[in-house]
Design a protein around this motif. Sequence first.
Motif, mmCIF file in Angstrom:
data_model
loop_
_atom_site.group_PDB
_atom_site.id
_atom_site.type_symbol
_atom_site.label_atom_id
_atom_site.label_comp_id
_atom_site.label_asym_id
_atom_site.label_seq_id
_atom_site.Cartn_x
_atom_site.Cartn_y
_atom_site.Cartn_z
ATOM 1 N N PRO A 44 -118.877 22.995 88.081
ATOM 2 C CA PRO A 44 -118.415 22.250 86.895
ATOM 3 C C PRO A 44 -119.334 22.529 85.708
ATOM 4 O O PRO A 44 -120.545 22.689 85.892
ATOM 5 N N HIS B 236 -120.786 20.890 83.400
ATOM 6 C CA HIS B 236 -121.973 20.095 83.075
ATOM 7 C C HIS B 236 -123.125 20.363 84.042
ATOM 8 O O HIS B 236 -124.224 19.864 83.829
ATOM 9 N N GLN B 237 -122.892 21.126 85.100
ATOM 10 C CA GLN B 237 -123.986 21.468 86.010
ATOM 11 C C GLN B 237 -124.813 22.644 85.491
ATOM 12 O O GLN B 237 -125.916 22.890 85.971
ATOM 13 N N MET C 285 -121.027 18.577 77.147
ATOM 14 C CA MET C 285 -120.935 19.259 78.423
ATOM 15 C C MET C 285 -122.011 20.334 78.543
ATOM 16 O O MET C 285 -122.632 20.492 79.578
ATOM 17 N N SER D 271 -121.795 14.944 82.229
ATOM 18 C CA SER D 271 -120.486 14.992 82.869
ATOM 19 C C SER D 271 -119.520 14.084 82.117
ATOM 20 O O SER D 271 -119.669 12.868 82.100
ATOM 21 N N ARG E 98 -116.414 13.351 82.726
ATOM 22 C CA ARG E 98 -115.648 12.458 83.598
ATOM 23 C C ARG E 98 -116.446 11.224 83.965
ATOM 24 O O ARG E 98 -115.931 10.110 83.972
#
Lengths: 272, 310
Positions: free
Chosen positions: A88, A90-91, B198, B203, B205
């Motif tokens: 993902p 944001h990682q 992001m 995150s 979500r």
Amino acid sequence: MEFLSRFDRPYEAQRPPIHPLIIDKISLNFGGVRALNEISLRVDPSQIFAIIGPNGAGKTSLLNCINALYRPQEGRIMYGKVDLVKVPPHQLPRLGIARAFQNIELFSHMSVLDNLMLGRHIYMKKNLLQALLYWGAGQREEIEHRRFVEYVIDLLEIQGIRKAIVGSLSYGLQKRVELGRALSLNPTLILLDEPMAGMNTEEKEDMARYILDIREEWGITVVLIEHDMGVVMDISDQVAVLEFGRLIAVGKPEDVRSNPEVIRAYLGREHR
Amino acid sequence: MNPDEILKFLRLTYTALSDGALLALIALALVLIYKATDVINFANGEFMLVGGYIGYQLLVWLQVIESPSVAVLLAVIGMVVATTLVGVLVERLVLRPLIGEPIISVIMVTIGLSNVMQAIVGLIWGKNPRPLPIDIIPRFSPFRIELEGARRPLNLLPDTLIILVIAFILVGGLLLFFSRSKHGIAMRATADDQQAAMSMGISIRFIFALTWSLAAIAAAVAGLIIAHVTNGVSGDIPGVGLRAFPVIILGGLDSIAGAIIGGFAIAFIETFASGYIDPGLKTVSPYLVLLIVLMIKPYGLFGQKRIERV
């Protein structure tokens, strides 16, 4: 003594390990349009790697794939043991990958300092109570992050605009702040999408110097898209040329410059 | 000045203060979601309804406990947990599939959501109002203020003061969370630029789920307070939620300070207009003032000048 050495080069603490970036036969389609066609590239650690090509060649798409914002339908992008296609977005900062965008994506209602401190977000452990009391571990942590950010501010020579609201700054300064925010993540790989677009010669020279400094001092890998051929040829170790989603050449700047295919596809067209 | 008038003024001020705190709390739930996701949540009143009924049900189950204060405490904790889940569920099932769709679609969906939530509450608990089995705030005897020459003494219920304190603690807590905590700052960053957030390792979500849960908790507490004031849970709770809309438009959709000041402003306007001019003006007066304010400051008193017109 340990204290000193740690803060002389704050980027040496807490940094995730550096790896080569290996792009393995990736293809990206938007409906029927093939934006990237079986691209394979290898970027070695601590290289400055430029991606060039005419408008619409797929440069930003390639960067977005590395950045996990786009998902290529085929192929893998390996950074260390991790396939970035499956992670993902944001990682990515936690893996050591930072990005500065082509059309500035700063938090324009916040100050320069807040923007940079947000880059430290992933390293923050303190809880709300500690943050509120600003005491003990919470205070030490805050000071340590601030020290890192101040180091970045010094490096990019933006001391004077620390407290300014980003939205009020000139375009060139905003570009610089965005680079600073990416650096605050303490990355090992930084992706720059046209870091010098819209700048005058002096600003371009400054930016080129910062990029060289970062690579020299921090030893991190830089992947950048740039249209100014002079700058690209001056600072890059490797250059990859894209045209209509295909990779037509990759190599040292002087080799790419004399590659007939590149001259036909890109340089030739521009000088005709 | 006539002593009766002084007492009347005191009474109205006292009512307006607690009413304002409650409105500020409800408005805060709306502002929170608008700030982080750009969505105006028309189901806010129904979040209050659901929260109120969950609180009621927990009180019914827990009234067997000897000490009422323990029962209330457990019920409130249970309600917070349950409404957090409601918030996460709504985000996961209803809103996440809409990521990337135009904001107006999401707003329309919250209107649909409000109907669904009302229907579900109706299915489970029926349409009749139900009194709370235990008082969530102990009924103390009222303060009595007597003035020489006044025809009647003024009785002020301490509940009102307690509600004011609860609302202040919650609003203050959310305010600190938003401005000081790591996740609060991440929420502000998300609201400002999602793509950049992001790329900073935030995150989206998680932030959305957090936002909806916090808003759901604030709404649920407001719902339970209304249930206490009106002597029970009923289908009228969402109506109070509607009163928060003039509040956020007055204060500015994206301003927390605006929600608080707007909440008190609307409460004072309502109470004083109905107390001094005509009781019928209670509902209309906020909108009259709103019209004037919007003519002068179209983005609200504290709003940033970038409101989506929907």
